[in-house]
Design an enzyme around this catalytic site. Sequence first.
Site, PDB file in Angstrom:
ATOM      1  N   ASP A  51      68.708 -14.222 -73.218  1.00 36.24           N
ATOM      2  CA  ASP A  51      69.746 -15.155 -73.628  1.00 36.24           C
ATOM      3  C   ASP A  51      69.298 -15.741 -74.986  1.00 36.24           C
ATOM      4  O   ASP A  51      68.110 -15.715 -75.307  1.00 36.24           O
ATOM      5  CB  ASP A  51      69.843 -16.248 -72.551  1.00 36.24           C
ATOM      6  CG  ASP A  51      70.625 -17.442 -73.023  1.00 36.24           C
ATOM      7  OD1 ASP A  51      71.755 -17.254 -73.489  1.00 36.24           O
ATOM      8  OD2 ASP A  51      70.088 -18.570 -72.929  1.00 36.24           O
TER       9      ASP A  51
HETATM   10 MG    MG Z   1      71.057 -20.509 -72.767  1.00 40.43          MG
END
Ligand code: MG
Length: 226
Positions: free
Chosen positions: A9
């Site tokens: 991410d």
């Molecule tokens: Mg994040």
Amino acid sequence: MKYKYILFDADDTLFDFRLAEEKVIKKSLDYFNISYVDNIVDNFRKINKELWKKYELGEITKENLQVTRFKRLFETLSVDEDPDNFNDYYLEQLASESILINGAEEICRVLSKKYVLAIVTNGIKSMQEQRFNKSTIKQYISNIFISSDIGYQKPQKEFFKYVFEKLEVNDKNSVLIVGDSLSSDIKGGNNVGIETCWFNRYNFTNDKDVKVTYEIKNLYELINLL
Ligand SMILES: [Mg+2]
């Protein structure tokens, strides 16, 4: 070696979004001559978080999210400012802040020798691209996948299926996702049947119905884990 692909991410996993956000909110308020009040950053985060949740559930668009968060913030401050203009300025400034999380550069450098590293993000395209392109980790990352390009977002299965196709993943067991969000990263991993690593920097409790394979407090732990 079990894994071949590590999906990271971006916000608050490789990039210190929290720090950048606070800095840029203050800068934007200053630019628009809005006085700073205590808790303004916390209030913004609260509003933003609620809206991102709606976005993850597919209830609102990202454009809607971007403007509404400032519209609501200004309402709490009784400030009459155009949220559209404010958001444009805010994003522009945010894109130039590529503050990395402690250890991110070293981790990417080391892991890129053994694994294919990719970024998977729901973030805003212009901001993600600019920030990524000027960051020192760019050289270690093979692909950046942005939800608005794909037409699906984490935690949707379709998002990950697209990523697997592009990376030519044959075996789902060879993929690990690393992220700070239970509702998008970990849930997304669960949805598509891959193992997950929860980057839990702030010691939160896992209050979601999701399965975490590994949990780390800092990125350096990945070296021993993988
Ligand atoms: Mg994040």
